[in-house]
Design a protein around this motif. Structure first.
Motif, PDB file in Angstrom:
ATOM      1  N   VAL A 193      38.853  -4.841  -9.537  1.00 29.09           N
ATOM      2  CA  VAL A 193      39.296  -3.932  -9.363  1.00 29.09           C
ATOM      3  C   VAL A 193      39.975  -3.167  -8.373  1.00 29.09           C
ATOM      4  CG1 VAL A 193      38.553  -1.271  -9.730  1.00 29.09           C
ATOM      5  CG2 VAL A 193      37.728  -2.889 -11.464  1.00 29.09           C
ATOM      6  N   ALA A 194      39.348  -3.475  -7.176  1.00 29.80           N
ATOM      7  CA  ALA A 194      39.539  -2.904  -5.829  1.00 29.80           C
ATOM      8  C   ALA A 194      41.076  -3.484  -5.756  1.00 29.80           C
ATOM      9  CB  ALA A 194      38.625  -3.793  -4.675  1.00 29.80           C
ATOM     10  N   ALA A 195      41.269  -4.997  -5.796  1.00 35.46           N
ATOM     11  CA  ALA A 195      42.429  -5.586  -5.719  1.00 35.46           C
ATOM     12  C   ALA A 195      43.771  -4.926  -6.388  1.00 35.46           C
ATOM     13  CB  ALA A 195      42.305  -6.935  -6.041  1.00 35.46           C
ATOM     14  N   ALA A 196      43.429  -4.587  -7.459  1.00 35.15           N
ATOM     15  CA  ALA A 196      44.456  -4.041  -8.558  1.00 35.15           C
ATOM     16  C   ALA A 196      44.847  -2.389  -8.022  1.00 35.15           C
ATOM     17  CB  ALA A 196      44.006  -4.137  -9.916  1.00 35.15           C
ATOM     18  N   ALA A 197      43.732  -1.774  -7.972  1.00 37.53           N
ATOM     19  CA  ALA A 197      43.714  -0.392  -7.970  1.00 37.53           C
ATOM     20  C   ALA A 197      44.416   0.236  -6.617  1.00 37.53           C
ATOM     21  CB  ALA A 197      42.442   0.491  -8.146  1.00 37.53           C
ATOM     22  N   LYS A 198      44.069  -0.576  -5.510  1.00 41.03           N
ATOM     23  CA  LYS A 198      44.567  -0.425  -4.004  1.00 41.03           C
ATOM     24  C   LYS A 198      46.084  -0.194  -4.002  1.00 41.03           C
ATOM     25  CE  LYS A 198      45.536  -4.731  -3.096  1.00 41.03           C
ATOM     26  NZ  LYS A 198      46.791  -5.252  -2.261  1.00 41.03           N
ATOM     27  N   ASN A 199      46.825  -0.971  -5.112  1.00 39.62           N
ATOM     28  CA  ASN A 199      48.218  -0.849  -4.985  1.00 39.62           C
ATOM     29  C   ASN A 199      48.900   0.340  -5.403  1.00 39.62           C
ATOM     30  OD1 ASN A 199      48.617  -3.518  -4.153  1.00 39.62           O
ATOM     31  ND2 ASN A 199      48.516  -4.306  -6.133  1.00 39.62           N
ATOM     32  N   VAL A 200      47.875   0.985  -6.248  1.00 45.03           N
ATOM     33  CA  VAL A 200      48.479   2.441  -6.725  1.00 45.03           C
ATOM     34  C   VAL A 200      48.248   3.492  -5.547  1.00 45.03           C
ATOM     35  CG1 VAL A 200      48.047   4.325  -8.289  1.00 45.03           C
ATOM     36  CG2 VAL A 200      47.412   1.779  -9.089  1.00 45.03           C
ATOM     37  N   ILE A 201      47.338   3.198  -4.650  1.00 39.50           N
ATOM     38  CA  ILE A 201      46.832   4.214  -3.625  1.00 39.50           C
ATOM     39  C   ILE A 201      48.069   3.954  -2.578  1.00 39.50           C
ATOM     40  CG2 ILE A 201      45.299   4.939  -2.008  1.00 39.50           C
ATOM     41  CD1 ILE A 201      44.616   5.562  -4.761  1.00 39.50           C
ATOM     42  N   ALA A 202      48.433   2.707  -2.319  1.00 41.90           N
ATOM     43  CA  ALA A 202      49.547   2.319  -1.413  1.00 41.90           C
ATOM     44  C   ALA A 202      50.843   2.860  -1.507  1.00 41.90           C
ATOM     45  CB  ALA A 202      49.621   0.798  -1.398  1.00 41.90           C
TER      46      ALA A 202
END
Length: 358
Positions: A193-202
């Motif tokens: 989840v962390a690896a996928a969702a951080k791209n949205v925040i970025a």
């Protein structure tokens, strides 16, 4: 561990991983979608499209037959983009060493995968297609890393997460070197989840950063209100959203989100000049890159026109669906979805987001 190692996917991250392993005198095969890429790797020892300026070990082999690449591998690392990962995996299902569970498999792709039941984590989706040997035995590798730095020997930390401790340790030992630090984890869901969702925040971070750093002659009035502290505010709020989603999807260890796979990966993705999602966010502001697309689905269908692949675009769509499914409050992720879907403008979103925090 002297057997064959196969990397499926010759993008920047797959190529960097292949380089690191080949430098350890391993037999490494790198599967390339395009014949030209394989030929360049084999004759010029470079991958100028995805990893320019990096010389590859001469014994690293590029191949275009995915079945031959996977056959007989002791270790196989999946590095295809999330949009194409499942189709690629389906092609290697007939491979004998995979049918018999003889190949240890890890994934370094970040994102969610679609299914009739909605977005799912990568490993649980692949388990439905791979032989039963692989259930709860796949390894997910992530962490604050950029291919451009790993390929140049910059010290980097990664997490190898698996429900199978033995396999986590096998891949940890396979990858570990003096400059690549690898740690084991059992929180497979949290790390994914962390690896996928951080791209949205970025992507959101990149938009804010572009407004903050715009030259005076083209500065947006809102940009004068943004500073380093504003970016840290967005990053911290984004981490809260990632942790909220992770808990809802079955993360087992809270420290996953305060370790390198959580805050570490988010920080480097938001701040590094190598980050494609940060770049995409900046270009939304600086180049109006969304103008040719009427909605997010059209953007995904024509994503090749961007010239690079910001994984956060697909992730934004899936995070919205997941947040609605689990009834979660995720204003940054939802706001970015509305921007990509051409429902709101970036400055309107950022203004509303900061107002809601006040």
């Amino acid at each position: 561990m002297g057997g064959k190692i196969t990397i499926i996917g010759s993008g920047a991250w797959g190529t960097a991983m292949a380089k690191v392993l080949a430098e350890k005198e391993k037999e490494v095969v790198l599967w390339c979608l395009e014949e030209a890429a394989a030929a360049e790797i084999n004759t010029q020892h470079r991958n100028t499209r995805f990893l320019p300026g990096v010389e590859l070990p001469p014994h690293l082999r590029g191949v275009t037959d995915v079945v031959k690449a996977a056959e007989g591998a002791e270790f196989l690392i999946l590095a295809s983009p999330s949009l194409y990962l499942l189709d690629t995996v389906k092609k290697i299902l007939p491979v004998h060493s995979i049918r018999e569970g003889e190949t240890a498999i890890a994934v370094i792709t970040k994102g969610f995968l679609p299914s009739p039941k909605g977005p799912r984590l990568i490993l649980e989706t692949l388990e439905d297609y791979l032989p039963g040997f692989y259930r709860q035995s796949l390894v997910y590798i992530a962490g604050p890393s950029h291919a451009e730095e790993v390929a140049r020997g910059k010290i980097t930390g990664l997490i190898a997460a698996s429900e199978n401790p033995k396999n986590s340790i096998r891949f940890r030992d396979l990858l570990r070197s003096g400059r690549l630090l690898v740690f084991s984890s059992f929180d497979v869901r949290g790390v994914q989840v962390a690896a996928a969702a951080k791209n949205v925040i970025a992507i959101a971070f990149g938009m804010l950063d572009a407004l903050k750093t715009a030259p005076p002659e083209s500065a947006h009035p809102l940009g004068t209100m943004f500073g380093d502290g504003t970016e840290s505010l967005l990053l911290a709020a984004g981490l809260n959203e990632i942790q909220t989603l992770g808990r809802a999807m079955g993360a087992t260890h809270p420290e996953t989100f305060t370790s390198i796979s959580g805050v570490g990966d988010l920080d480097v993705t938001c701040r590094s000049v190598f980050g494609r999602n940060r770049r995409f966010g900046r270009e939304i502001i600086e180049k109006n890159i969304l103008k040719p697309f009427s909605c997010l689905d059209e953007l995904l269908a024509r994503i090749g026109e961007i010239g690079y692949l910001p994984e956060g675009v697909a992730a934004a769509k899936y995070v919205k669906i997941l947040s609605e499914k689990h009834k979660l409050k995720m204003p940054i992720s939802l706001g970015l979805y509305h921007i990509l879907n051409r429902e709101t403008e970036p400055d309107e979103f950022l203004k509303e987001f900061l107002h809601d925090l006040a």
